[in-house]
Design an enzyme around this catalytic site. Sequence first.
Site, PDB file in Angstrom:
ATOM      1  N   HIS A 131     -13.288   2.715  -0.095  1.00 48.46           N
ATOM      2  CA  HIS A 131     -13.183   1.563   0.522  1.00 48.46           C
ATOM      3  C   HIS A 131     -13.443   0.485  -0.108  1.00 48.46           C
ATOM      4  O   HIS A 131     -14.336  -0.870   0.432  1.00 48.46           O
ATOM      5  CB  HIS A 131     -13.988   1.509   1.719  1.00 48.46           C
ATOM      6  CG  HIS A 131     -13.637   3.535   2.339  1.00 48.46           C
ATOM      7  ND1 HIS A 131     -14.398   4.214   3.338  1.00 48.46           N
ATOM      8  CD2 HIS A 131     -12.129   3.045   2.854  1.00 48.46           C
ATOM      9  CE1 HIS A 131     -13.742   4.218   3.778  1.00 48.46           C
ATOM     10  NE2 HIS A 131     -11.381   4.188   4.057  1.00 48.46           N
ATOM     11  N   ASN A 191       0.878  -1.453   0.153  1.00 49.97           N
ATOM     12  CA  ASN A 191       0.181  -0.359   0.055  1.00 49.97           C
ATOM     13  C   ASN A 191       1.430   1.154  -0.275  1.00 49.97           C
ATOM     14  O   ASN A 191       1.489   1.475   1.132  1.00 49.97           O
ATOM     15  CB  ASN A 191      -0.779  -0.024   1.186  1.00 49.97           C
ATOM     16  CG  ASN A 191      -1.658   0.782   1.297  1.00 49.97           C
ATOM     17  OD1 ASN A 191      -1.748   1.822   0.582  1.00 49.97           O
ATOM     18  ND2 ASN A 191      -2.467   1.134   2.297  1.00 49.97           N
ATOM     19  N   ARG A 225     -12.936  15.474   7.178  1.00 53.68           N
ATOM     20  CA  ARG A 225     -13.182  15.840   6.160  1.00 53.68           C
ATOM     21  C   ARG A 225     -14.630  15.524   6.707  1.00 53.68           C
ATOM     22  O   ARG A 225     -15.513  15.245   7.319  1.00 53.68           O
ATOM     23  CB  ARG A 225     -13.444  14.304   5.068  1.00 53.68           C
ATOM     24  CG  ARG A 225     -11.708  14.606   4.561  1.00 53.68           C
ATOM     25  CD  ARG A 225     -12.193  12.681   3.293  1.00 53.68           C
ATOM     26  NE  ARG A 225     -10.919  12.666   3.640  1.00 53.68           N
ATOM     27  CZ  ARG A 225     -10.859  10.459   3.859  1.00 53.68           C
ATOM     28  NH1 ARG A 225     -12.313  10.442   2.647  1.00 53.68           N
ATOM     29  NH2 ARG A 225      -9.888  10.481   3.935  1.00 53.68           N
ATOM     30  N   ARG A 255      -2.353  -2.230  -3.680  1.00 51.65           N
ATOM     31  CA  ARG A 255      -3.475  -1.161  -3.874  1.00 51.65           C
ATOM     32  C   ARG A 255      -3.572   0.531  -4.167  1.00 51.65           C
ATOM     33  O   ARG A 255      -2.481   0.910  -4.025  1.00 51.65           O
ATOM     34  CB  ARG A 255      -3.428  -0.487  -1.834  1.00 51.65           C
ATOM     35  CG  ARG A 255      -4.883  -0.071  -1.866  1.00 51.65           C
ATOM     36  CD  ARG A 255      -5.077   0.362   0.160  1.00 51.65           C
ATOM     37  NE  ARG A 255      -6.201   1.449  -0.356  1.00 51.65           N
ATOM     38  CZ  ARG A 255      -5.638   3.011   0.136  1.00 51.65           C
ATOM     39  NH1 ARG A 255      -4.868   2.650   1.306  1.00 51.65           N
ATOM     40  NH2 ARG A 255      -7.475   3.914   0.196  1.00 51.65           N
ATOM     41  N   GLU A 289      -8.167  -5.158   5.007  1.00 50.12           N
ATOM     42  CA  GLU A 289      -8.211  -4.948   3.176  1.00 50.12           C
ATOM     43  C   GLU A 289      -6.989  -5.445   2.914  1.00 50.12           C
ATOM     44  O   GLU A 289      -7.143  -6.020   1.653  1.00 50.12           O
ATOM     45  CB  GLU A 289      -8.205  -3.376   3.723  1.00 50.12           C
ATOM     46  CG  GLU A 289      -9.353  -2.597   3.730  1.00 50.12           C
ATOM     47  CD  GLU A 289      -9.130  -0.624   3.435  1.00 50.12           C
ATOM     48  OE1 GLU A 289      -8.721  -1.210   5.088  1.00 50.12           O
ATOM     49  OE2 GLU A 289      -9.231  -0.738   2.414  1.00 50.12           O
TER      50      GLU A 289
END
Length: 397
Positions: free
Chosen positions: A178, A8, A239, A89, A382
């Site tokens: 996601h 990642n 956010r 990823r 993940e």
Amino acid sequence: MPSILVINSGSSSLKYQLIDMATEETLASGLIERIGEAEGHASHRVGGQRFDKDLAVRDHAQACRIMRNDFDTHGPSLDEHDLVAIGHRVVHGGARFFEPTPIDHVVKIQIEDLSDLAPLHNPGAVQGIDAAEKSFPGLPMVAVFDTAFHQTMPPEAYTYAIDAELAQRYRVRKYGFHGTSHRYVSRAAAEFLGRPLDELTQIVLHLGNGASACAIDGGRSVETSMGMTPLAGLVMGTRSGDIDASVLFHLARRAKLSIDDLDELLNKRSGLLGLSGFGDSRDVQSRAADGDERAQLTAAVVAHRLKFYIGAYQALLGGVDVISFTAGIGEHSAEVRAAAAGGLERLGIELDPARNAAVGSGISVISTDASPVTVLVVPTNEELEIARQTFEVIAAR
Ligand code: ADP
């Protein structure tokens, strides 16, 4: 026993995990941070031990060499564990990538081309791919996209109601993110319940620093709360989530904020941080419990938005069988789960407070036995999902 290395890679960091595909156990993991800065850091974990070092890491190529070197020095041996592929990823796959994709020259250019949709994410992924190709010449590599799972959304879900030609020219539409987590959790939930995936309607609430909700019909994403970028939807650590776009015009005109100021405001200084002064959900919860009114309002806004999406997705799905909470907050905060899914008995959602408070590791049921909707806590993974998808692509070749 084949293994997969999951990478990642961001603009200034590279995370990795080596996963044994027979047992699906993590054999080792690591993180190389502050790439390109004067002082960087590398840590490698294996067998309960952690090896740390401070060093300047010039670029991603050097980060990959450090990683390789740590495997050679501290183990496990990549040869002995039969490393068969690397899964990368990649955040944005646009409308082009709807499944894990073997990486070649053309695919790399296409990922790079999507950088204007994900300027903070895709360039780092390409740097990680380039670097891995140098450190592991000839090893198959697969790109696993955060957006891919949502490519099954129908046009009415992903289309914004703006000038259609302009939207098409600039690739403006909802993509969702996601996806790797939503896919993993929805499959894990079906397996846990012993129910066929294609018969279930599900809502997955991935609540970490970034947060998104996903409506899943028979294993396919049909709606999700993030949009063209990961800014939309739920209230997140920093956010804002959903907001009237005119707020931006207003602030530009009246507060004289520039486009970059507004970008930073909504992405970095909003959400939990903007509302309460704290970007971490634990701080918000503990201050709310101590009577801090700002923190209490923050927690209430978070819960309100979550309820809003739960109700909306129940309507879109025509009823829901399973709701799963996942990621840092979803897995660990009984308060947030109770605030989001409590009081919804008339929608068939009956939380069991004792079960909700007693969630351990693994998958837990937190609804009552009589609840028409089953509510679960499902730890996401993940990296394992990326490894599985990478392995499937390699096996099919
Ligand atoms: P990321 O999106 O960066 O992967 P995570 O999934 O790790 O984030 O989630 C980070 C969030 O999870 C933080 O807001 C943190 O407060 C929250 N969190 C982590 N552990 C707990 C806990 N034990 N109780 C409540 N919240 C937690």
